[in-house]
Design a protein around this motif. Structure first.
Motif, PDB file in Angstrom:
ATOM      1  N   GLU A 119       0.831  -1.200   0.000  1.00 55.55           N
ATOM      2  CA  GLU A 119       0.000   0.000   0.000  1.00 55.55           C
ATOM      3  C   GLU A 119       0.870   1.255   0.000  1.00 55.55           C
ATOM      4  O   GLU A 119       0.576   2.226  -0.709  1.00 55.55           O
ATOM      5  N   GLN A 149      -7.267  -1.030  -6.906  1.00 58.76           N
ATOM      6  CA  GLN A 149      -7.952  -1.220  -5.624  1.00 58.76           C
ATOM      7  C   GLN A 149      -7.045  -0.811  -4.466  1.00 58.76           C
ATOM      8  O   GLN A 149      -7.483  -0.146  -3.518  1.00 58.76           O
ATOM      9  N   ILE A 150      -5.768  -1.229  -4.549  1.00 61.05           N
ATOM     10  CA  ILE A 150      -4.813  -0.871  -3.493  1.00 61.05           C
ATOM     11  C   ILE A 150      -4.634   0.634  -3.425  1.00 61.05           C
ATOM     12  O   ILE A 150      -4.595   1.224  -2.333  1.00 61.05           O
ATOM     13  N   ARG A 152      -6.723   3.007  -4.313  1.00 58.88           N
ATOM     14  CA  ARG A 152      -7.910   3.651  -3.734  1.00 58.88           C
ATOM     15  C   ARG A 152      -7.953   3.445  -2.221  1.00 58.88           C
ATOM     16  O   ARG A 152      -8.216   4.390  -1.466  1.00 58.88           O
ATOM     17  N   ARG A 153      -7.677   2.232  -1.784  1.00 61.57           N
ATOM     18  CA  ARG A 153      -7.711   1.931  -0.355  1.00 61.57           C
ATOM     19  C   ARG A 153      -6.636   2.726   0.397  1.00 61.57           C
ATOM     20  O   ARG A 153      -6.900   3.302   1.467  1.00 61.57           O
ATOM     21  N   GLU A 156      -7.582   6.517   0.546  1.00 66.27           N
ATOM     22  CA  GLU A 156      -8.632   6.774   1.523  1.00 66.27           C
ATOM     23  C   GLU A 156      -8.087   6.671   2.945  1.00 66.27           C
ATOM     24  O   GLU A 156      -8.453   7.466   3.820  1.00 66.27           O
ATOM     25  N   HIS A 157      -7.218   5.702   3.171  1.00 71.15           N
ATOM     26  CA  HIS A 157      -6.618   5.508   4.493  1.00 71.15           C
ATOM     27  C   HIS A 157      -5.786   6.735   4.885  1.00 71.15           C
ATOM     28  O   HIS A 157      -5.912   7.266   5.999  1.00 71.15           O
TER      29      HIS A 157
END
Length: 295
Positions: A119, A149-150, A152-153, A156-157
């Motif tokens: 990430e 996906q990674i 975006r995650r 957001e984190h």
């Protein structure tokens, strides 16, 4: 590192490569090790096959750092007390370089530490360097849909935890100066006035020097601990002075001219919301004048 032409892309971009590894690892010594490994790998590369050396080298350093993080996380599970990134002196003009400035603050490095190695790599390559998802997929050896996906995650984190603190230089200089004065005078009242009611203090001694083993919360507890540790530093030969650390004005602690600690301050409404105190002697190499990032 071995000899190389001054026009060698590795030497040309060395400061950027170091900053990349440092953001990934939060460690000056580990970042230097990564650069050494990258240098050796770079010597074996057929330069004719590299169309964009800067992008290639950043990707190489990021990938090496990602691999290193896997073993580093295991070591940190047994770390004594809070873990903080290694402080790094930075020159004032570094703020003009967007690639180096935004994600090098102590607070941001702490946020990045909460990401997994993959990430963190994806976030930095995408958000800092603007790599395409396809390029990142190649770098981290993941399918492009997975990388999306990674990304975006991770975004957001980070955005949910990204520090939002006062950055006015004059205010920061004033608070830092008053903090040093309160420490020098052992002035508990002045210290309490500087700290936010819900202040948090972290101190990283790594079990090697005096430091709190757990974070300290609240103005009363925190102010008494700070004054108890730092009061009248001149009497013990310790000098506290303002310094640009991790691209922000902080406090450098020296004894006989040698760094023995660094303090990073986060301000909210003119008061210290967070204080991170790094005193682990194994994590102070970046406080040497020779290590200044930006020169």
């Amino acid at each position: 590192m071995g000899e190389a032409s001054e026009s060698d892309p590795f030497l040309e971009h060395r400061r950027l490569l170091f900053a990349t590894a440092y953001r990934m690892l939060g460690s000056v010594s580990d970042a230097e090790d990564i650069l050494q490994d990258a240098w050796l790998k770079w010597q074996a590369v057929d330069r004719e096959t590299v169309r964009y050396p800067k992008a290639y080298l950043v990707r190489m350093v990021t990938n090496l750092s990602m691999s290193h993080l896997t073993s580093a996380r295991v070591r940190r599970e047994s770390y004594v007390g809070p873990w903080l990134p290694e402080p790094l002196l930075t020159s004032p003009d570094i703020a003009e370089e967007a690639e180096l400035a935004d994600t090098i603050s102590t607070a941001m490095l702490v946020v990045l530490e909460s990401l997994t190695p993959v990430e963190r790599a994806v976030f930095l390559l995408r958000e800092v360097f603007g790599y395409s998802h396809a390029e990142i997929a190649d770098a981290v050896e993941r399918p492009e849909p997975t990388v999306r996906q990674i990304a975006r995650r991770a975004r957001e984190h980070v955005h949910a935890r990204r520090p939002r603190f006062d950055t006015d230089p004059k205010q920061r200089a004033s608070v830092t100066s008053r903090f040093i004065e309160a420490c020098a005078g052992g002035d508990l009242v002045a210290m309490m006035e500087l700290l936010a009611p819900d202040v948090t203090v972290w101190s990283d001694g790594g079990g090697k020097v005096r430091a709190a083993r757990r974070p300290l919360y609240g103005v009363d507890h925190a102010s008494r601990w700070i004054v108890g540790v730092l009061t009248n530093p001149q009497s013990a030969g310790v000098v506290l002075e303002p310094a640009i650390i991790n691209n922000e004005l902080g406090v450098l602690c020296t004894l006989d001219g040698q760094p023995i600690g660094a303090l990073a301050l986060d301000l909210v409404d003119g008061r210290i919301q967070n204080l991170r105190f790094q005193v682990n002697p194994d994590k102070l190499a970046g406080l040497s004048p020779d290590a200044v990032l930006g020169h």
